[in-house]
Design a protein around this motif. Sequence first.
Motif, mmCIF file in Angstrom:
data_model
loop_
_atom_site.group_PDB
_atom_site.id
_atom_site.type_symbol
_atom_site.label_atom_id
_atom_site.label_comp_id
_atom_site.label_asym_id
_atom_site.label_seq_id
_atom_site.Cartn_x
_atom_site.Cartn_y
_atom_site.Cartn_z
ATOM 1 N N VAL A 1 -2.796 5.283 -1.814
ATOM 2 C CA VAL A 1 -1.702 5.667 -0.889
ATOM 3 C C VAL A 1 -1.396 5.065 0.473
ATOM 4 O O VAL A 1 -0.269 5.070 0.791
ATOM 5 C CB VAL A 1 -2.275 7.043 -0.271
ATOM 6 N N ARG A 2 -2.348 4.173 0.726
ATOM 7 C CA ARG A 2 -1.897 3.471 2.124
ATOM 8 C C ARG A 2 -2.641 2.080 1.773
ATOM 9 O O ARG A 2 -3.971 1.956 1.426
ATOM 10 C CB ARG A 2 -2.348 3.850 3.517
ATOM 11 N N ILE A 3 -2.097 0.766 2.674
ATOM 12 C CA ILE A 3 -3.274 -0.347 2.907
ATOM 13 C C ILE A 3 -3.119 -0.489 4.147
ATOM 14 O O ILE A 3 -2.038 -0.548 4.954
ATOM 15 C CB ILE A 3 -2.370 -1.317 2.019
ATOM 16 N N ILE A 4 -4.159 -0.645 4.738
ATOM 17 C CA ILE A 4 -4.605 -1.283 6.112
ATOM 18 C C ILE A 4 -5.182 -2.445 6.132
ATOM 19 O O ILE A 4 -6.064 -3.084 5.264
ATOM 20 C CB ILE A 4 -5.417 -0.235 6.929
ATOM 21 N N GLY A 5 -4.800 -3.322 6.992
ATOM 22 C CA GLY A 5 -5.418 -4.611 7.030
ATOM 23 C C GLY A 5 -5.293 -5.450 8.378
ATOM 24 O O GLY A 5 -4.869 -5.035 9.417
ATOM 25 N N THR A 6 -5.708 -6.715 8.537
ATOM 26 C CA THR A 6 -5.655 -7.252 9.816
ATOM 27 C C THR A 6 -5.350 -8.852 9.493
ATOM 28 O O THR A 6 -5.880 -9.339 8.212
ATOM 29 C CB THR A 6 -7.269 -7.633 10.630
#
Length: 358
Positions: free
Chosen positions: A117-122
């Motif tokens: 449902v989501r992608i989080i990243g740096t």
Amino acid sequence: MPRNFFNSARISEEHLAIALSQVALGFWEMDLNTKIIECTTQNRINLGLSMDEPITEQRIIEAILPEDRWRRESEIKNAMHPDSPTYNFEIRVRHADQKVHWLHVRGTVIFENLLPVRIIGTTIDVSKKKEIETLRDELLNITTHELKSPLSIVKGYLQLLYKFISEIGDNKHQLITERAISANAKIERLIEEIIPANQHIKSELILKKEPVDLHQLIKEVISNANLVHEEIEINFTCLTGTYIVSGDKYRISQVLTNLVNNAIKYSPGESTIDIELSGDASGIRVSIIDNGIGIAEQQREKVFQKFYRIANTSHLVEGSGIGLYLCAEIIAHHRGRIGMLSNPAGKGTIAFFELPFN
């Protein structure tokens, strides 16, 4: 609520913003349903995007150099599975001033009911680190040129020795000499390909693809390893009837040899290495299993970074920290996957790589 609570929170946020700016660390998040992306100012700076333009996935892709876009696509595609939801790769982006920056990208795919449902990243700008690596590569380039002259002499003597042994009909020593000449040829090719003067970026590595019989190739690598390590027993088990892939035979052999040598080096006192060849409808998996000192979970991903050495082992095992990095690059260029797992037997490591059929 304490009187100074909001002031403390504001100061903490300011300190965090300063710290993130100093290390050039940016954060971003994308909703996979709406495709809406939110990110920090530093993330825009890292990607070379202006502060006022809308940020979309397509705009991010366009910021990446064309020859590096496949790496992002491959890594995020692999992360779209609950069993391996993280990604970690390096890419190059071009800023408005036409300067190229290196970014180290990490992140996680968030799942709900096993659906992404989501992608989080740096993102973090590692251009300065890459400049240091370039200096190292240039030094390595000079060293390889210095090796060419004595290596050509060794080649000449080996050829003379082979001719003499062939004439007297000594089949055993003739085979040994043939393998020595073959090993010499591999070293020559390595020297020719290690950081040419006009390039230092391994992502431009070129493959010479052909049908590769992994079953036969593994047997050859085992035979060569047994010549050097007679005390080690290497067991080979084939669990699939299909083992032909399209790839660069020399490069895949390089990966196999490196992983087998690593298994031996990091298994002091052990006498057995197991190799398994398995597969399914999508591709082939090769596993090298040892009973050695093992690798801590937090280090398994780092071992494929250039110049990385496993903590607390440098006094036990010599190495440059580049072998596994090259293995990862080779497998990535084959659109495959490489990794490390703990050995279920209780100690040691399983090093594996997977190659697709197509």
